[in-house]
Scaffold this motif. Structure first.
Motif, mmCIF file in Angstrom:
data_model
loop_
_atom_site.group_PDB
_atom_site.id
_atom_site.type_symbol
_atom_site.label_atom_id
_atom_site.label_comp_id
_atom_site.label_asym_id
_atom_site.label_seq_id
_atom_site.Cartn_x
_atom_site.Cartn_y
_atom_site.Cartn_z
ATOM 1 N N CYS A 89 1.052 5.475 -0.122
ATOM 2 C CA CYS A 89 0.460 6.810 -0.064
ATOM 3 C C CYS A 89 1.469 7.757 -0.696
ATOM 4 C CB CYS A 89 0.159 7.208 1.375
ATOM 5 S SG CYS A 89 -0.580 8.848 1.524
ATOM 6 N N SER A 128 0.849 -1.189 0.000
ATOM 7 C CA SER A 128 0.000 0.000 0.000
ATOM 8 C C SER A 128 0.886 1.242 0.000
ATOM 9 C CB SER A 128 -0.919 0.000 1.224
ATOM 10 O OG SER A 128 -1.687 1.185 1.273
ATOM 11 N N GLU A 135 -3.559 7.338 -3.067
ATOM 12 C CA GLU A 135 -3.413 6.003 -2.492
ATOM 13 C C GLU A 135 -3.396 4.963 -3.613
ATOM 14 O OE1 GLU A 135 -3.092 5.054 0.655
ATOM 15 O OE2 GLU A 135 -3.525 6.902 1.768
#
Length: 407
Positions: free
Chosen positions: A285, A283, A295
């Motif tokens: 950001c 993940s 994101e």
């Protein structure tokens, strides 16, 4: 899977009789692990071969005449490949002849003798516990000592690990690397030469479903609870409201490892990024040039391979650097819109990120083995030794490369 061994640099030395020999600087997960001669590795290979026979990878041959520069570089590359390949067999990793040699070479490299010592272990809630160990105790042995002191049963040790952790300003914590089983925590702590560095205890699994295995152990629940609280306080995790409620009931925690801020080349070079790894995904950001954030989630089942590369010079005024982690990139090949693309992440924690990716793959393989009884799999943390049929192996590849050192 292969370990992150590399030999990016070697130096010529004079022996007591005036003869010359080459000393190889071996790095593990980006940190100087030991310095060793070819003759020492050659004797070790012969000892391993007496135990394991032809299972060993090929060892670089002896040269009886003076080596040219190209021959020396070729031998260095071959020794690096040997160390990477010899660690693939879990039975070899657990053998006395393998572990004893690496213990001695670590102690010798950093001029540390075997003696009794006290070692502070950093817990996720910020407390330290002190254990009495030998300086020659491996991470596996120290973990056993720690588990006995906190009441964690032996069967659950494979779900936890020891890490080198740096305590930074304003209470910030940075995970530097996971200590592999045959590393000596006391030696690694002394040799890292990093300010405010500690040995820390943390859980070592990426699959949230494994939480349920630990729920019957009060010591295990306490550890994962402490780590979950720490991760949320330091904004390393972004749990949902439901997860928060389950956390309060000591039933659930977010199972992602968050890395320090870094940069990436997506959607354009130089973008800032904060990465979280776990639950079969990466993940990201990403901070865009206009300071807006985006994101992005990369699913591990769409990652084909990845590569860690060291960028820069390998020598300083005092000899080989203690760490390679200042100039690292990790690039991975990802299937997006039916096209394979390379994504590049520039981070000093590239080896830790690679270890997390390998961990997610191994946990996925364990699940596949459980769902398909005819498929057998290697589970090194739990002391099992099984094989996976070639046709079931996922297409995953780890590579490590270095740019040529500057003269």
């Amino acid at each position: 899977m292969k370990m992150h061994f590399c030999i990016p640099v070697s130096q010529q030395r004079l022996d007591r009789l005036g003869g010359r020999y080459v000393l190889y600087s071996v790095y593990l997960d980006g940190y100087l692990f030991c310095r060793v001669r070819y003759s020492q590795l050659h004797r070790w290979n012969e000892q391993l071969r007496r135990v394991f026979g032809n299972c060993l990878p090929p060892f670089p041959p002896k040269y009886y005449l003076a080596m040219t520069a190209s021959m020396a570089n070729e031998r260095r590359d071959q020794l690096e490949q040997y160390l990477q390949n010899v660690t693939v067999d879990p039975n070899m990793l657990r053998s006395d002849v393998f572990v004893d040699f690496l213990k001695l070479i670590q102690l010798d490299t950093f001029s540390i003798t075997t003696k009794t010592a006290s070692l502070d272990i950093f817990l996720p809630d910020g407390r330290n516990i002190q254990v009495e160990i030998l300086t020659s105790d491996t991470a596996e042995r120290v973990l056993e000592v720690v588990s006995h002191k906190i009441g964690l049963c032996q069967e659950l040790l494979g779900y936890f690990g020891l890490f080198l952790i740096q305590c930074c300003k304003e209470g910030k914590v940075s995970v530097m690397k996971k200590l592999v089983d045959f590393e000596l925590p006391y030696v690694s702590l002394q040799s890292a030469k990093v300010e405010d560095c500690k040995v820390g205890l943390r859980k070592w699994y990426m699959d949230p479903s494994l939480d349920s295995v630990l729920m019957d152990s009060a010591a295990a629940v306490a550890l994962i609870y402490m780590q979950a609280v720490q991760d949320m306080e330091k904004e390393w995790a972004k749990p949902t409201q439901v997860q928060r409620q389950k956390l309060e009931a000591l039933q659930k925690e977010d199972n992602q490892t968050k890395l320090d801020p870094c940069t990436c080349d997506y959607p354009e070079p130089g973008c800032g990024a904060i990465l979280s790894v776990g639950n079969n995904e990466i993940s990201c950001c990403i901070t865009l040039p206009d300071n807006q954030t985006q994101e992005i989630i990369f699913q591990m089942n769409r990652v084909k391979c990845w590569q860690v590369t060291f960028l820069g010079s390998l020598l300083d005024m005092d000899g080989p650097q203690r760490t390679l982690n200042q100039n690292l990139e990790l690039r991975f090949q990802y299937n997006e819109d039916s096209r394979w693309q390379w994504f590049v992440i520039y981070t000093k924690q590239a080896f830790l990120l690679s270890s997390c990716l390998k961990k997610m793959i191994s946990e996925k393989m364990v699940k596949l083995a459980a769902e398909n009884p005819e498929m057998q799999i290697e589970v090194p943390e739990q002391g099992k030794s099984k094989k996976i049929p070639h046709s079931t192996k996922p297409e995953r590849l780890f590579l490590f490369s270095t740019k040529k050192q500057q003269d």
